[in-house]
Design a protein around this motif. Structure first.
Motif, PDB file in Angstrom:
ATOM      1  N   GLY A 134       0.817  -1.211   0.000  1.00 21.56           N
ATOM      2  CA  GLY A 134       0.000   0.000   0.000  1.00 21.56           C
ATOM      3  C   GLY A 134       0.847   1.255   0.000  1.00 21.56           C
ATOM      4  N   VAL A 135       1.889   1.266   0.809  1.00 19.57           N
ATOM      5  CA  VAL A 135       2.794   2.425   0.871  1.00 19.57           C
ATOM      6  C   VAL A 135       3.491   2.609  -0.477  1.00 19.57           C
ATOM      7  CG1 VAL A 135       4.870   3.344   1.962  1.00 19.57           C
ATOM      8  CG2 VAL A 135       3.129   2.229   3.355  1.00 19.57           C
ATOM      9  N   SER A 136       3.878   1.508  -1.106  1.00 20.95           N
ATOM     10  CA  SER A 136       4.524   1.581  -2.424  1.00 20.95           C
ATOM     11  C   SER A 136       3.578   2.186  -3.460  1.00 20.95           C
ATOM     12  CB  SER A 136       4.958   0.179  -2.876  1.00 20.95           C
ATOM     13  OG  SER A 136       5.871  -0.380  -1.967  1.00 20.95           O
ATOM     14  N   GLY A 137       2.329   1.764  -3.429  1.00 24.24           N
ATOM     15  CA  GLY A 137       1.353   2.306  -4.367  1.00 24.24           C
ATOM     16  C   GLY A 137       1.139   3.792  -4.176  1.00 24.24           C
ATOM     17  N   ILE A 138       1.096   4.234  -2.909  1.00 21.21           N
ATOM     18  CA  ILE A 138       0.946   5.656  -2.618  1.00 21.21           C
ATOM     19  C   ILE A 138       2.116   6.440  -3.192  1.00 21.21           C
ATOM     20  CG2 ILE A 138       0.919   7.374  -0.764  1.00 21.21           C
ATOM     21  CD1 ILE A 138      -0.569   5.286   0.935  1.00 21.21           C
ATOM     22  N   GLN A 279       0.795  17.315 -23.181  1.00 20.52           N
ATOM     23  CA  GLN A 279       2.218  17.034 -23.293  1.00 20.52           C
ATOM     24  C   GLN A 279       2.494  15.559 -23.025  1.00 20.52           C
ATOM     25  OE1 GLN A 279       4.680  19.785 -20.992  1.00 20.52           O
ATOM     26  NE2 GLN A 279       2.978  21.223 -20.887  1.00 20.52           N
ATOM     27  N   LEU A 280       3.635  15.095 -23.512  1.00 20.10           N
ATOM     28  CA  LEU A 280       4.044  13.711 -23.277  1.00 20.10           C
ATOM     29  C   LEU A 280       4.139  13.426 -21.781  1.00 20.10           C
ATOM     30  CD1 LEU A 280       5.055  10.984 -24.313  1.00 20.10           C
ATOM     31  CD2 LEU A 280       7.381  11.968 -24.380  1.00 20.10           C
ATOM     32  N   LEU A 281       4.599  14.413 -21.009  1.00 21.32           N
ATOM     33  CA  LEU A 281       4.737  14.225 -19.569  1.00 21.32           C
ATOM     34  C   LEU A 281       3.387  13.941 -18.914  1.00 21.32           C
ATOM     35  CD1 LEU A 281       6.825  14.272 -17.276  1.00 21.32           C
ATOM     36  CD2 LEU A 281       6.311  16.705 -16.958  1.00 21.32           C
ATOM     37  N   THR A 282       2.313  14.553 -19.427  1.00 19.50           N
ATOM     38  CA  THR A 282       0.972  14.300 -18.892  1.00 19.50           C
ATOM     39  C   THR A 282       0.575  12.845 -19.101  1.00 19.50           C
ATOM     40  OG1 THR A 282       0.295  16.581 -19.373  1.00 19.50           O
ATOM     41  CG2 THR A 282      -1.456  14.967 -19.010  1.00 19.50           C
ATOM     42  N   TRP A 283       0.824  12.332 -20.327  1.00 20.03           N
ATOM     43  CA  TRP A 283       0.478  10.939 -20.627  1.00 20.03           C
ATOM     44  C   TRP A 283       1.313   9.973 -19.790  1.00 20.03           C
ATOM     45  CZ3 TRP A 283      -3.615   9.685 -23.664  1.00 20.03           C
ATOM     46  CH2 TRP A 283      -4.151  10.685 -24.481  1.00 20.03           C
ATOM     47  N   VAL A 284       2.603  10.273 -19.651  1.00 22.51           N
ATOM     48  CA  VAL A 284       3.473   9.401 -18.842  1.00 22.51           C
ATOM     49  C   VAL A 284       3.021   9.421 -17.384  1.00 22.51           C
ATOM     50  CG1 VAL A 284       5.829   9.060 -17.980  1.00 22.51           C
ATOM     51  CG2 VAL A 284       5.453   9.671 -20.376  1.00 22.51           C
ATOM     52  N   GLY A 285       2.699  10.623 -16.885  1.00 23.24           N
ATOM     53  CA  GLY A 285       2.216  10.732 -15.514  1.00 23.24           C
ATOM     54  C   GLY A 285       0.920   9.967 -15.305  1.00 23.24           C
ATOM     55  N   ALA A 286       0.034  10.007 -16.299  1.00 21.11           N
ATOM     56  CA  ALA A 286      -1.238   9.278 -16.200  1.00 21.11           C
ATOM     57  C   ALA A 286      -1.001   7.776 -16.107  1.00 21.11           C
ATOM     58  CB  ALA A 286      -2.118   9.598 -17.408  1.00 21.11           C
ATOM     59  N   VAL A 287      -0.040   7.276 -16.886  1.00 18.54           N
ATOM     60  CA  VAL A 287       0.291   5.843 -16.839  1.00 18.54           C
ATOM     61  C   VAL A 287       0.861   5.472 -15.469  1.00 18.54           C
ATOM     62  CG1 VAL A 287       1.802   4.068 -17.790  1.00 18.54           C
ATOM     63  CG2 VAL A 287       0.641   5.660 -19.320  1.00 18.54           C
ATOM     64  N   ILE A 288       1.733   6.328 -14.933  1.00 20.55           N
ATOM     65  CA  ILE A 288       2.333   6.050 -13.622  1.00 20.55           C
ATOM     66  C   ILE A 288       1.275   6.085 -12.524  1.00 20.55           C
ATOM     67  CG2 ILE A 288       3.932   6.956 -11.884  1.00 20.55           C
ATOM     68  CD1 ILE A 288       5.744   7.831 -14.163  1.00 20.55           C
ATOM     69  N   ILE A 289       0.335   7.044 -12.604  1.00 20.21           N
ATOM     70  CA  ILE A 289      -0.757   7.095 -11.634  1.00 20.21           C
ATOM     71  C   ILE A 289      -1.574   5.802 -11.696  1.00 20.21           C
ATOM     72  CG2 ILE A 289      -2.977   8.190 -11.093  1.00 20.21           C
ATOM     73  CD1 ILE A 289      -1.744  10.857 -11.916  1.00 20.21           C
ATOM     74  N   THR A 290      -1.868   5.349 -12.912  1.00 24.57           N
ATOM     75  CA  THR A 290      -2.634   4.118 -13.080  1.00 24.57           C
ATOM     76  C   THR A 290      -1.908   2.934 -12.447  1.00 24.57           C
ATOM     77  OG1 THR A 290      -3.590   4.951 -15.143  1.00 24.57           O
ATOM     78  CG2 THR A 290      -3.710   2.574 -14.757  1.00 24.57           C
ATOM     79  N   ALA A 291      -0.575   2.885 -12.634  1.00 26.06           N
ATOM     80  CA  ALA A 291       0.213   1.817 -12.017  1.00 26.06           C
ATOM     81  C   ALA A 291       0.108   1.891 -10.492  1.00 26.06           C
ATOM     82  CB  ALA A 291       1.675   1.928 -12.457  1.00 26.06           C
ATOM     83  N   GLY A 292       0.185   3.121  -9.959  1.00 21.20           N
ATOM     84  CA  GLY A 292       0.064   3.295  -8.509  1.00 21.20           C
ATOM     85  C   GLY A 292      -1.291   2.858  -7.994  1.00 21.20           C
ATOM     86  N   VAL A 293      -2.333   3.150  -8.775  1.00 18.27           N
ATOM     87  CA  VAL A 293      -3.686   2.765  -8.363  1.00 18.27           C
ATOM     88  C   VAL A 293      -3.849   1.249  -8.383  1.00 18.27           C
ATOM     89  CG1 VAL A 293      -6.124   2.912  -8.974  1.00 18.27           C
ATOM     90  CG2 VAL A 293      -4.717   4.947  -9.060  1.00 18.27           C
ATOM     91  N   PHE A 294      -3.287   0.585  -9.394  1.00 23.30           N
ATOM     92  CA  PHE A 294      -3.345  -0.875  -9.438  1.00 23.30           C
ATOM     93  C   PHE A 294      -2.657  -1.472  -8.203  1.00 23.30           C
ATOM     94  CE2 PHE A 294      -4.354  -0.714 -14.053  1.00 23.30           C
ATOM     95  CZ  PHE A 294      -5.350  -1.689 -14.066  1.00 23.30           C
ATOM     96  N   ILE A 295      -1.530  -0.864  -7.812  1.00 22.99           N
ATOM     97  CA  ILE A 295      -0.805  -1.372  -6.645  1.00 22.99           C
ATOM     98  C   ILE A 295      -1.634  -1.187  -5.376  1.00 22.99           C
ATOM     99  CG2 ILE A 295       1.237  -1.043  -5.185  1.00 22.99           C
ATOM    100  CD1 ILE A 295       2.751  -0.228  -7.751  1.00 22.99           C
ATOM    101  N   THR A 296      -2.224   0.015  -5.203  1.00 21.87           N
ATOM    102  CA  THR A 296      -3.017   0.258  -3.992  1.00 21.87           C
ATOM    103  C   THR A 296      -4.284  -0.588  -3.979  1.00 21.87           C
ATOM    104  OG1 THR A 296      -4.078   2.165  -5.071  1.00 21.87           O
ATOM    105  CG2 THR A 296      -2.185   2.612  -3.655  1.00 21.87           C
ATOM    106  N   THR A 297      -4.878  -0.843  -5.170  1.00 22.16           N
ATOM    107  CA  THR A 297      -6.050  -1.714  -5.230  1.00 22.16           C
ATOM    108  C   THR A 297      -5.683  -3.125  -4.798  1.00 22.16           C
ATOM    109  OG1 THR A 297      -6.985  -0.413  -7.048  1.00 22.16           O
ATOM    110  CG2 THR A 297      -7.852  -2.633  -6.736  1.00 22.16           C
TER     111      THR A 297
END
Length: 304
Positions: A134-138, A279-297
């Protein structure tokens, strides 16, 4: 249709997709001059009204057959209005106020932070003890959020920092609602009754706010987008119908993933249909957020 009704994945895609449609609908409505508070009222009234007319009718039939009745108690009324404020009225008002400044896609990314912030609140309030996953996902979700926040909306049109902060308050409000609904759920009350009561309470609160701050003339602009109004009310009503079925079929942890589907729909709808560019950074950030959400889920499904 029967296959969809019994498929957790199908229900997830449909429910998240219908939630995601709120973003482009909201942008089109606010662009036509509809105040954010009025559009939030449309959603609450549409969902609450249809649920009251259809789902509550079924519920009443079941209760009458069992010789039971629905009773309004002080606890239920408190639950209706607190849930209405933190889960519906406030986040919708923030969302439709921010969309003209941030874009539908960028605002939709904020939905993906809700599970992460919910877990943070759970840890702080002792609702759920933390674990390493959970901490890792956060941490992962926070990195992605910082990357998205830095881009400040559409490419070439950086939004004021104030609106970025308003956008970040959307998942905070949703997460607060998730925690509140868990700890204050009225005993012996079903989710349909609570959904109807809280949506109608939200509509009532927003109506008072509209008449007090904007006056009755605020509703005039709805006449400029009648088809969008009907589409929004229909999608909101359908979304909550599928929402409860998804909760029954997939469970609450699986249900929480509708945020990523909604964010994806909002981001792609904004890019393809509304001419938004990120921007590309927005798309990359969105992917990283999604990864974090999968981890916290995943962390939420494990014992602490």
């Amino acid at each position: 249709m029967k296959y969809l009704w019994d498929s957790a994945l199908g229900l997830l895609v449909v429910t998240g997709g219908l939630l995601g449609l709120t973003l482009p609908f909201g942008k089109l409505a606010t662009a036509a001059g509809v105040p954010a508070m009025v559009w939030a009222f449309v959603i609450s009234l549409g969902a609450g009204g249809v649920l009251l007319g259809v789902l509550l009718g079924v519920l009443l039939g079941v209760l009458l057959a069992r010789g039971q009745r629905i009773r309004l108690t002080p606890h239920k009324l408190r639950y209706f209005f607190v849930t209405a404020a933190v889960s519906y009225a406030v986040p919708n008002l923030l969302m439709f106020s921010a969309i003209p400044h941030l874009g539908a896609g960028y605002t939709g990314i904020m939905f993906t932070l809700s599970p992460v912030i919910t877990l943070v609140f759970s840890i702080l309030l002792g609702v759920r003890r933390p674990n390493l996953l959970g901490v890792s996902g956060i941490a992962v979700g926070f990195v992605g959020a910082v990357m998205v926040a830095v881009t400040r909306g559409e490419a070439g049109q950086p939004a004021d920092l104030f609106w970025v902060m308003m956008g970040l308050l959307i998942p905070v409000s949703l997460a607060a609602g998730n925690i509140y609904r868990t700890i204050d759920w009225p005993e012996g009350t079903g989710p349909i009754e609570l959904a109807v009561g809280s949506h109608l309470a939200s509509a009532a609160m927003l109506l008072v706010g509209i008449l007090t701050l904007l006056g009755g003339k605020a509703f005039v602009q709805l006449g400029a987008v009648p088809l969008i109004v009907l589409a929004q009310m229909a999608s909101a009503s359908a979304m909550f119908a599928f929402f409860f079925r998804l909760q029954a079929v997939g469970g609450p942890v699986y249900l929480s993933q509708i945020g990523y589907v909604a964010a994806a729909v909002g981001l792609f709808a904004g890019t393809i249909f509304l001419g938004e560019h990120y921007q590309l950074l927005t798309w990359v950030g969105a992917v990283i957020i999604t990864a974090g959400v999968f981890i916290t889920t995943k962390a939420q499904s494990q014992k602490a």
